[in-house]
Scaffold this motif. Structure first.
Motif, PDB file in Angstrom:
ATOM      1  N   LYS A  78      51.054 -36.914  32.600  1.00 36.58           N
ATOM      2  CA  LYS A  78      51.725 -35.721  33.129  1.00 36.58           C
ATOM      3  C   LYS A  78      50.719 -34.626  33.464  1.00 36.58           C
ATOM      4  O   LYS A  78      50.851 -33.916  34.469  1.00 36.58           O
ATOM      5  N   LEU A  79      49.700 -34.484  32.606  1.00 35.18           N
ATOM      6  CA  LEU A  79      48.696 -33.446  32.808  1.00 35.18           C
ATOM      7  C   LEU A  79      47.878 -33.696  34.064  1.00 35.18           C
ATOM      8  O   LEU A  79      47.470 -32.752  34.758  1.00 35.18           O
ATOM      9  N   LEU A  80      47.648 -34.967  34.374  1.00 33.76           N
ATOM     10  CA  LEU A  80      46.792 -35.320  35.507  1.00 33.76           C
ATOM     11  C   LEU A  80      47.548 -35.433  36.828  1.00 33.76           C
ATOM     12  O   LEU A  80      46.930 -35.630  37.880  1.00 33.76           O
ATOM     13  N   MET A  81      48.876 -35.310  36.777  1.00 32.47           N
ATOM     14  CA  MET A  81      49.691 -35.456  37.991  1.00 32.47           C
ATOM     15  C   MET A  81      50.584 -34.238  38.184  1.00 32.47           C
ATOM     16  O   MET A  81      50.955 -33.579  37.212  1.00 32.47           O
ATOM     17  N   ASP A  82      50.940 -33.976  39.420  1.00 37.37           N
ATOM     18  CA  ASP A  82      51.949 -32.948  39.641  1.00 37.37           C
ATOM     19  C   ASP A  82      53.329 -33.543  39.356  1.00 37.37           C
ATOM     20  O   ASP A  82      53.489 -34.758  39.249  1.00 37.37           O
ATOM     21  N   ASP A  83      54.321 -32.682  39.237  1.00 35.43           N
ATOM     22  CA  ASP A  83      55.666 -33.128  38.842  1.00 35.43           C
ATOM     23  C   ASP A  83      56.255 -34.137  39.818  1.00 35.43           C
ATOM     24  O   ASP A  83      56.902 -35.112  39.411  1.00 35.43           O
ATOM     25  N   ALA A  84      56.022 -33.919  41.108  1.00 35.61           N
ATOM     26  CA  ALA A  84      56.593 -34.815  42.115  1.00 35.61           C
ATOM     27  C   ALA A  84      55.991 -36.219  42.012  1.00 35.61           C
ATOM     28  O   ALA A  84      56.701 -37.226  42.103  1.00 35.61           O
ATOM     29  N   THR A  85      54.679 -36.282  41.822  1.00 37.88           N
ATOM     30  CA  THR A  85      54.009 -37.584  41.691  1.00 37.88           C
ATOM     31  C   THR A  85      54.472 -38.309  40.443  1.00 37.88           C
ATOM     32  O   THR A  85      54.735 -39.515  40.459  1.00 37.88           O
ATOM     33  N   TRP A  86      54.554 -37.570  39.330  1.00 38.59           N
ATOM     34  CA  TRP A  86      55.006 -38.164  38.067  1.00 38.59           C
ATOM     35  C   TRP A  86      56.413 -38.745  38.213  1.00 38.59           C
ATOM     36  O   TRP A  86      56.680 -39.866  37.778  1.00 38.59           O
ATOM     37  N   ALA A  87      57.298 -37.995  38.817  1.00 39.41           N
ATOM     38  CA  ALA A  87      58.683 -38.449  38.958  1.00 39.41           C
ATOM     39  C   ALA A  87      58.799 -39.613  39.936  1.00 39.41           C
ATOM     40  O   ALA A  87      59.638 -40.508  39.753  1.00 39.41           O
ATOM     41  N   TRP A  98      56.313 -42.018  41.011  1.00 37.43           N
ATOM     42  CA  TRP A  98      55.736 -43.294  40.577  1.00 37.43           C
ATOM     43  C   TRP A  98      54.782 -43.163  39.381  1.00 37.43           C
ATOM     44  O   TRP A  98      54.433 -44.174  38.752  1.00 37.43           O
ATOM     45  N   GLY A  99      54.394 -41.945  39.043  1.00 35.41           N
ATOM     46  CA  GLY A  99      53.405 -41.759  37.976  1.00 35.41           C
ATOM     47  C   GLY A  99      53.858 -42.275  36.618  1.00 35.41           C
ATOM     48  O   GLY A  99      53.035 -42.707  35.794  1.00 35.41           O
ATOM     49  N   TRP A 100      55.177 -42.233  36.364  1.00 38.50           N
ATOM     50  CA  TRP A 100      55.689 -42.705  35.085  1.00 38.50           C
ATOM     51  C   TRP A 100      55.436 -44.200  34.875  1.00 38.50           C
ATOM     52  O   TRP A 100      55.492 -44.698  33.734  1.00 38.50           O
ATOM     53  N   ARG A 101      55.127 -44.919  35.952  1.00 38.24           N
ATOM     54  CA  ARG A 101      54.841 -46.351  35.833  1.00 38.24           C
ATOM     55  C   ARG A 101      53.448 -46.624  35.267  1.00 38.24           C
ATOM     56  O   ARG A 101      53.177 -47.715  34.743  1.00 38.24           O
ATOM     57  N   VAL A 102      52.550 -45.657  35.404  1.00 40.13           N
ATOM     58  CA  VAL A 102      51.153 -45.860  34.995  1.00 40.13           C
ATOM     59  C   VAL A 102      51.024 -46.238  33.518  1.00 40.13           C
ATOM     60  O   VAL A 102      50.252 -47.155  33.178  1.00 40.13           O
ATOM     61  N   PRO A 103      51.726 -45.582  32.583  1.00 43.88           N
ATOM     62  CA  PRO A 103      51.599 -45.979  31.177  1.00 43.88           C
ATOM     63  C   PRO A 103      51.956 -47.444  30.920  1.00 43.88           C
ATOM     64  O   PRO A 103      51.395 -48.064  30.010  1.00 43.88           O
ATOM     65  N   PHE A 104      52.871 -47.988  31.713  1.00 42.09           N
ATOM     66  CA  PHE A 104      53.207 -49.408  31.561  1.00 42.09           C
ATOM     67  C   PHE A 104      52.044 -50.290  32.009  1.00 42.09           C
ATOM     68  O   PHE A 104      51.652 -51.238  31.321  1.00 42.09           O
ATOM     69  N   VAL A 105      51.494 -49.979  33.174  1.00 41.91           N
ATOM     70  CA  VAL A 105      50.418 -50.801  33.726  1.00 41.91           C
ATOM     71  C   VAL A 105      49.158 -50.706  32.864  1.00 41.91           C
ATOM     72  O   VAL A 105      48.385 -51.674  32.758  1.00 41.91           O
ATOM     73  N   LEU A 106      48.948 -49.569  32.205  1.00 44.49           N
ATOM     74  CA  LEU A 106      47.774 -49.405  31.340  1.00 44.49           C
ATOM     75  C   LEU A 106      47.764 -50.394  30.181  1.00 44.49           C
ATOM     76  O   LEU A 106      46.731 -50.591  29.540  1.00 44.49           O
TER      77      LEU A 106
END
Length: 457
Positions: A180-189, A191-199
């Motif tokens: 969340k800190l590294l992304m803006d709100d629009a990016t997080w909402a 597709w960014g929320w998928r990153v923790p899964f792929v990590l």
């Protein structure tokens, strides 16, 4: 009663440190994979549930959460059998690999808007894979550390495995907050929320690297050398003399109770802050994360304490105190947030004051201490309850039935109760009832006195 457990090589201090570090790290990563689903439940609902109704989405997501838990007993049967036949080390190498692949898959599934109902079907299948993997992971890691530990330190050493379960939850929150800190709100909402899964693929690589450096459990090697292996661990788990009672106690007196306390402290606590208390989501995650991080020490402390006073007292007293303090802890949070709720609009998110944050963390730490008391010594306790040749199966099956069904369905049941009654505290009655049951079974079935090996029965 002679046993291979009594004639094994005693690992050196450096070997013990490697065993604890590798087993704990793998457990943290595997539970991270499992808990990231719950941490990001709202985004999963938006992406994969074909409904615009928030309650329907919430209930559907928690149903998917429960499905993963529901398949844990099957994973315990499968991997418990393999662990007793093929060895502890290679079995939990398989489980952590399966978990990492399934978790990354959730992050890569297209949304329901793209592929329709196939999206939730695939997510459920991946959730089933996670449940199967976790059904084999905990027993393998707990037994592996336990079978490397001297009896007088077994509770302390395995306490790190118990704390690692919490560590997986903390890591899931840390990764989410960092993204969340590294992304803006629009990016997080978007597709960014998928990153923790792929990590999880990176965590899988680290876990495999650490676990490949380990050797097989000395107890298992001794059993294999002496020809004491079980021909059918699953069958013998239910036919071995006295094992029936031990499985009942492990299921209803240990696994069910400890799980609902911890899930209530963390998942219900987080949902309570985000939901009825209307605390801003990031603030709620930070508060719960801080409480969980501090609370990890309770698991190691009570594991070590059980080496001195026995396994039963912390568990029984933890259950009894939970019955007394469960509702007051949540009432305390409601009391401190009441002034802010009264002056804010119904749909307005609240940023709590410093005083409110301290009170909330205090309440969550009380629940964490109760969780540590009932959970900290459990890996050592369950390892000591069952004979080595069927230990993986006998320990894993009741543990994952108890945690999978009594604990895994807690968010769904509690949410449904609250939705039906309209009372934000009413879901706690489910936890209270399960803990009362666990107290009765633990009082009746757990043995008194100092810890001792199964071979010393």
């Amino acid at each position: 009663m002679a046993s291979a457990a009594a004639v094994v090589h005693q690992p050196s201090a450096s070997e013990i440190r490697l065993v604890i570090a590798a087993s704990s790290a793998g457990t943290i990563f595997e539970w991270y994979d499992f808990f990231i689903y719950g941490t990001l439940a709202s985004f999963i609902g938006a992406a994969f549930v074909p409904s615009d109704n928030d309650l329907v989405r919430q209930l559907t997501v928690w149903a998917g959460f429960a499905v993963g838990f529901g398949f844990r007993p099957l994973g315990a049967v499968l991997f418990g059998y393999l662990g007793d036949k093929l060895g502890r080390k290679y079995t939990f190498l398989v489980t952590v690999t399966l978990m990492g692949i399934a978790t990354a898959g959730v992050g890569l599934v297209p949304s329901v808007a793209s592929i329709g109902l196939l999206a939730p079907v695939v997510v459920i299948l991946l959730r089933i894979m996670q449940g199967l993997a976790l059904g084999g992971e905990y027993g393998g890691a707990a037994i592996y550390v336990s079978e490397h530990s001297p009896p007088g330190r077994r509770g302390f050493y395995t306490g790190f495995i118990q704390a690692s379960v919490v560590g997986g939850f903390v890591l899931s929150l840390i990764v989410v907050l960092a993204c969340k800190l590294l992304m803006d709100d629009a990016t997080w909402a978007a597709w960014g929320w998928r990153v923790p899964f792929v990590l999880s693929l990176a965590l899988l690589a680290i876990s495999l690297w650490m676990r490949f450096k380990l050797s097989e459990s000395p107890v298992f090697k001794a059993m294999k050398a002496e020809g004491q292996m079980s021909s059918n661990p699953f069958k013998e788990s239910f036919t071995y003399p006295g094992n029936g009672k031990r499985i009942v106690v492990a299921l209803f007196g240990v696994a069910a109770g400890l799980t609902v306390i911890w899930y209530t402290a963390m998942f219900s606590g987080l949902n309570f802050l985000k939901g009825p208390m209307r605390i801003e989501e990031t603030a709620a995650e930070i508060i719960v994360g801080i409480a969980a991080l501090i609370g990890m020490s309770f698991f190691v402390y009570f594991g070590a304490l059980s080496d001195r006073i026995g396994r039963k007292p912390p568990i029984v007293w933890g259950y009894a105190l939970t019955l007394v303090l469960l509702f007051p802890c949540f009432w305390l949070i409601g009391w401190v947030m009441e002034p802010s709720l009264a002056i804010s609009g119904e749909n307005v998110r609240i940023t709590p004051s410093g005083f409110q944050i301290m009170v909330i963390i205090f309440a969550l730490l009380v629940l964490s201490a109760l969780s540590g008391a009932t959970y900290g010594s459990v890996a050592a306790l369950l390892s000591e309850m069952f004979p080595p040749k069927i230990r993986y199966s006998s320990m894993s099956i009741p543990y994952h039935i108890g945690t999978g069904y009594f604990g895994g369905f807690l968010p769904l049941i509690a949410t449904a109760i609250v939705a039906e009654t309209g009372n934000p505290y009413s879901g706690l009655w489910y936890t209270w009832a399960v803990v009362l049951m666990a107290l009765v079974f633990a009082w009746w079935g757990l043995r008194d006195g100092p810890p001792r090996d199964f071979a010393d029965e």
